[in-house]
Design a protein around this motif. Structure first.
Motif, PDB file in Angstrom:
ATOM      1  N   LYS A   1       0.881  -1.067  -0.129  1.00  0.00           N
ATOM      2  CA  LYS A   1      -0.015   0.023   0.078  1.00  0.00           C
ATOM      3  C   LYS A   1       0.932   1.409   0.119  1.00  0.00           C
ATOM      4  N   LEU A   2       0.490   2.215  -0.867  1.00  0.00           N
ATOM      5  CA  LEU A   2       1.382   3.419  -0.951  1.00  0.00           C
ATOM      6  C   LEU A   2       0.484   4.616  -0.879  1.00  0.00           C
TER       7      LEU A   2
ATOM      8  N   SER B   1       1.559   5.815  -9.267  1.00  0.00           N
ATOM      9  CA  SER B   1       2.293   4.677  -8.939  1.00  0.00           C
ATOM     10  C   SER B   1       1.690   3.571  -9.726  1.00  0.00           C
ATOM     11  N   ASN B   2       2.019   2.304  -9.047  1.00  0.00           N
ATOM     12  CA  ASN B   2       1.525   1.025  -9.681  1.00  0.00           C
ATOM     13  C   ASN B   2       0.078   0.926  -9.931  1.00  0.00           C
TER      14      ASN B   2
ATOM     15  N   THR C   1      -1.569  -2.914  -4.054  1.00  0.00           N
ATOM     16  CA  THR C   1      -0.849  -3.849  -5.173  1.00  0.00           C
ATOM     17  C   THR C   1      -1.200  -5.147  -5.089  1.00  0.00           C
ATOM     18  N   LYS C   2      -0.960  -5.877  -6.153  1.00  0.00           N
ATOM     19  CA  LYS C   2      -1.052  -7.454  -6.131  1.00  0.00           C
ATOM     20  C   LYS C   2       0.330  -7.889  -5.520  1.00  0.00           C
TER      21      LYS C   2
ATOM     22  N   ILE D   1      -3.617 -15.335 -21.267  1.00  0.00           N
ATOM     23  CA  ILE D   1      -3.914 -14.705 -19.855  1.00  0.00           C
ATOM     24  C   ILE D   1      -4.186 -13.013 -19.898  1.00  0.00           C
ATOM     25  N   PRO D   2      -5.236 -12.710 -19.561  1.00  0.00           N
ATOM     26  CA  PRO D   2      -5.358 -11.084 -19.575  1.00  0.00           C
ATOM     27  C   PRO D   2      -4.188 -10.389 -18.746  1.00  0.00           C
ATOM     28  N   TYR D   3      -4.095  -9.249 -19.165  1.00  0.00           N
ATOM     29  CA  TYR D   3      -2.919  -8.299 -18.585  1.00  0.00           C
ATOM     30  C   TYR D   3      -3.264  -8.249 -17.012  1.00  0.00           C
ATOM     31  N   PRO D   4      -2.307  -8.553 -16.395  1.00  0.00           N
ATOM     32  CA  PRO D   4      -2.490  -8.662 -14.729  1.00  0.00           C
ATOM     33  C   PRO D   4      -2.898  -7.817 -13.912  1.00  0.00           C
ATOM     34  N   TYR D   5      -2.769  -6.446 -14.286  1.00  0.00           N
ATOM     35  CA  TYR D   5      -2.824  -5.405 -13.462  1.00  0.00           C
ATOM     36  C   TYR D   5      -3.896  -4.200 -13.875  1.00  0.00           C
TER      37      TYR D   5
END
Length: 911
Positions: free
Chosen positions: A195-196, A208-209, A229-230, A291-295
């Motif tokens: 967490k950010l 951020s991510n 995040t993951k 596999i779908p984009y993971p983010y």
């Protein structure tokens, strides 16, 4: 990792330090005292009986399970404030919790709410937190308040750059620089959610991510909370702060992922091409992996001065020249480069981000696969790019690096932090990709693709090792393939496969095969063997056929089962997929080079691979340069760009290796004009409607070769006129040849011409134009002009991170090489002081020997390089290995010249 080759607030009151959220803190102007490396302020010196810190890897007995970080980042300041909470899992009673921190001023630290004593290791990049009583097995929580530097000079850790009137802050944390941003477990195996929160000036944008989930204004500041995040290792956490503009590039992929191009204020129009293709690349990768984009999002962020690109999930960063271009000045090279690098970095979202290497010895699982998938994606998506020949050319580059006795393995053991930096090289990226391609071709693309999807699915959001990869991808009946793959992973070197044709009566034709380690003249190394997938193409009963075998022993054979009779030709590296060189016996080479037509021709990739083999074999006693030069005119007119470039390399190497004596230089120049001149002049300096991308790219290389080494006065004069025109108004010159005409003009220019170019350098406000001019400066042959050009590195005329690489251009001729080397020796300390601090193998100290002396070709300079850089290189991460490889390369060139100079002289004597 960069696919490739760099910016203060005081702590507020105690209440703010103890607050759980940095939202309660407001930065004050002023400068903090210079922090010591991870020096504790509130604790007494470490007790003598304190356990020693871990030397390389942190103990597994204490692991993070989650991070919660709050930072105050103001790009105009020199320091940032941080507050981090780390949830821990304690597997065994622990007296000290060891973690990473470098250049951070730790103010307070607690474990489960009680003060912890801070043990510093100085510059070692580790701190130990010691509670009053040893931690028990179970859960624990660490909370640390600290400050860190925002470097105005570096390209790693947290750094800042000014573009126009505005300051921006960025991060680059791979490989081991997350410890400069947070106290953390800075190893890839520690992969957990983050967490950010960022507190920034209210007019700045914070990224951020993950997407922001809340934003709160507090006076002149705002606090941006990002979604958790993951699971991520520390090196993939990223942020950017500043008055950035955001270009909406729509959505892409199965989950309609938002795609944006993030640029410095006012530069949005220059993101035209990135906006057009980024989403398409993402969709292509999804289709391949299944596999779908993971983010949750994809932001592609421009960093003004940056040595490559970085695959931070959701926040991919690019050096400005890689992502931005004025639309009317876009070149073919820029468009290809952006697609290649973006495919590489987005490929990492699966290989590296979704599944992360467990330790840096398997960094090839990140980098080699990102390079390999780039080739695979473009080959199918843009077949007009002819990525098969680019792939073969990449393999040739990897083999050149791998021919050194000092070359590292793909899977190199990591004994020191230097080894981590060294892992990001041609061996990891290009050899790794070539070996993957070879085994994909061996088992079949569909089977390999299914194995890759199994691997990514099984280890999603986790870490994996080479053994786990090989077990999943090559399972079942293909399990033995993993053992063959490992013979390329775990030892250095290039196999040399000797092939001879046997056509016995009553038997199908066969290739007799033998393997050994390829070694150039003067090199000595232990004998090595591999399990090599060898595939051959040849004329069969129903057209061109192919046959394969696994060469597991020093000798073997390959039956050409589909041949009706003794074949007229055999290519022993079918379509250039093999990671091996081929030495043809008897008349096989002559038959390969004999003119044919239609399906009987060598493929494009086979021609590139064959030229690479010829270039390698002349560095041994197995082939005469005289015979190879006789082949050059036959292939120099080939329609395939990469084939022509292969012949250019063979010819251009003669000057760089000082192979042609002064008395024969006119014959050498005439050979180049006779071989390439007509084609170069036909192409000219102006593109034509309908020109292919390959034609546009080849034009610049042919013109430079014929004008420079071919000494064509007419082309030199035309280039000088065009350069003068461009310096005057930046118009009227084909964008694809601007750098070429500037380089040619410098080659024949004097000190007055240099002064004109320097005036243009000083006058321009465009970073793009500045780099075009810098690229030409070291092409001067006039000694006075060249010395002045090199001295630009010691002035404020340009950022040294942009200009330093011009020193390498001066390696072109023996005379200019000597000037560049003298400049480096005289100015080493001054140059080092101007460069960013060292980090990894991309730093100045590791690169300097190759920049200034990599072109030498004699034992005397090998000795001088070793003597001058021995102590200097040792100061820098990666420096020792870099120096050893440069010295070996120079010695090898000397042996090569002694071997082949008489043959080269004989060839030109006949002309």
């Amino acid at each position: 990792m960069p696919t490739f080759h760099v910016p203060t607030v005081l702590l507020p009151a105690l209440a703010c330090v103890l607050a759980a959220s940095v939202a309660a803190c407001s930065p004050r102007p002023g400068a903090s005292p210079p922090p010591s490396e991870t020096a504790p302020v509130a604790s007494e010196p470490a007790r003598p009986e304190a356990p020693p810190p871990p030397e390389l890897r942190l103990p597994e007995t204490v692991r993070p399970t989650a991070y919660d970080v709050a930072l105050t980042v103001v790009p105009t300041e020199d320091r940032f404030e941080g507050h981090i909470t780390i949830a821990l899992d304690v597997a065994a009673s622990s007296r000290i919790v060891w973690l990473h921190a470098l250049g951070l001023d730790v103010r307070t630290a607690t474990i489960d709410g009680a003060p912890a004593k801070v043990h510093s290791t100085g510059s070692g990049g580790r701190i130990g937190l010691e509670p009053a009583r040893p931690l028990s097995v179970g859960r624990a929580t660490v909370v640390i308040d600290y400050t860190g530097a925002i470097s105005p000079k570096n390209e790693f850790g947290v750094f800042k750059q000014k573009e126009g009137e505005h300051w921006y802050a960025f991060t680059q944390l791979e490989a081991i620089d997350a410890r400069r941003a947070f106290p953390c477990f800075d190893e890839p195996g520690f992969k957990v959610p983050w967490k950010l929160r960022l507190k920034v000036k209210k007019d700045d944008r914070a990224l951020s991510n993950t997407p922001p989930i809340s934003e709160k204004i507090e006076g002149d500041y705002k606090i941006v909370q990002f979604a958790e995040t993951k699971p991520l290792p520390a090196y993939l956490v990223a942020f950017a702060v500043g008055p950035m503009d955001v270009v909406d590039a729509g959505t892409a992929g199965k989950n309609h992922t938002p795609v944006r191009i993030v640029v410095p204020r006012g530069r949005g129009a220059e993101a035209r091409f990135a906006k057009e293709v980024t989403g398409k690349i993402l969709a292509q990768l999804e289709d391949y992996f299944g596999i779908p984009y993971p983010y949750e999002k994809l932001d592609c962020v421009d960093i003004p001065v940056f040595s490559g690109a970085m695959e931070n999930p959701g926040l991919v960063t690019f050096g400005q020249s890689l992502i931005l271009s004025v639309p009317e000045k876009e070149t073919v090279r820029f468009r290809h480069q952006y697609i290649d690098i973006t495919a590489h970095e987005l490929g990492h979202q699966w290989f590296g981000d979704l599944v992360t290497t467990a330790w840096w010895d398997d960094v090839w699982l990140n980098e080699a696969f990102a390079s390999w998938i780039t080739n695979r994606l473009i080959e199918t998506w843009q077949p007009e790019r002819h990525k098969d020949t680019e792939r073969a050319a990449d393999t040739a580059r990897a083999m050149r690096a791998d021919s050194l006795v000092s070359a590292r393995r793909i899977r190199q053991p990591i004994a020191t932090e230097d080894d981590i930096g060294n892992a990001f090289d041609h061996i990891t990226y290009e050899k790794g990709a070539a070996v993957i391609d070879m085994f994909e071709n061996w088992v079949g693309r569909d089977a390999f693709r299914a194995g890759v999807t199994r691997y990514l699915t099984k280890h999603a959001h986790k870490n994996a090792t080479a053994e786990q990869f090989l077990a999943v991808v090559f399972e079942g009946e293909r399990a033995p393939v993993g053992a063959a793959f490992e013979t390329f992973l775990n030892q250095p070197g290039v196999p040399l496969v000797t092939a001879s044709l046997r056509c016995d009566a009553g038997q199908p034709p066969k290739l007799a095969l033998a393997q050994s380690r390829y070694l150039p003249a003067g090199a000595q190394a232990p004998e090595t063997s591999w399990q090599i997938p060898v595939c051959a193409r040849y004329p069969g009963a129903k057209g061109v056929a192919s046959s394969c075998t696994l060469l597991q022993k020093p000798r073997g054979e390959l039956t050409l089962g589909e041949a009706r009779a003794c074949p007229a030709w055999v290519s022993a590296n079918a379509d250039g997929h093999g990671y091996y060189r081929v030495l043809y016996q008897g008349d096989l080479l002559a038959k390969l080079l004999a003119p044919r037509s239609g399906d009987a021709e060598l493929t494009r990739a086979e021609k590139v691979a064959l030229l690479s083999d010829l270039a390698a074999l002349v560095r041994t006693s197995k082939l005469s340069y005289q015979d190879v030069l006789a082949v050059v005119p036959k292939l120099a007119g080939d329609p395939v760009k990469d084939v022509v470039e292969g012949t250019i390399e063979l010819v251009a190497d003669l000057r760089s290796t000082e192979m042609v004596p002064e008395a024969l230089r006119p014959q050498y120049a005439r050979f180049i004009r006779d071989t390439y001149g007509a084609r170069a002049k036909k192409l000219g300096f102006v593109s034509r409607r309908g020109d292919s991308d390959d034609t546009r790219l080849l034009r610049a290389k042919l013109l430079l070769l014929v004008a420079d080494q071919g000494e064509d006065r007419a082309l030199q004069s035309e280039a000088k006129a065009l350069a003068s025109k461009w310096l005057a108004d930046r118009k009227g010159v084909d964008p694809d040849v601007v750098e070429t005409v500037l380089a040619i003009s410098a080659q024949t220019g004097d000190r007055a011409w240099f002064e004109r170019m320097r005036a243009a350098l000083r006058a321009t406000t465009s970073r793009f134009e500045r780099n075009q001019i810098l690229g030409a400066l070291a092409h001067f042959r006039d000694p006075d002009a060249l010395r002045a050009a090199l001295a630009v590195n010691l002035t404020d005329d340009a950022d040294i991170r942009d200009s330093l690489w011009t020193i390498k251009s001066a390696q072109a001729t023996p005379a200019t090489r000597a000037i560049a080397y003298a400049f480096m020796k005289e100015s080493f300390e001054a140059l080092a002081a101007r460069m960013p601090d060292e980090a990894g193998a991309f730093g100045f100290g590791a690169a300097a020997p190759a920049l200034a002396g990599g072109g030498f070709c004699d034992e005397a300079h090998a000795a001088d390089l070793e003597a001058f850089f021995r102590e200097r290189a040792a100061r820098y991460s990666g420096g020792r290995r870099s120096l050893a490889q440069v010295v070996e390369s120079v010695k090898g060139c000397s042996a090569f010249r002694a071997l082949q100079a008489p043959n080269v002289g004989a060839f030109f004597q006949k002309r």
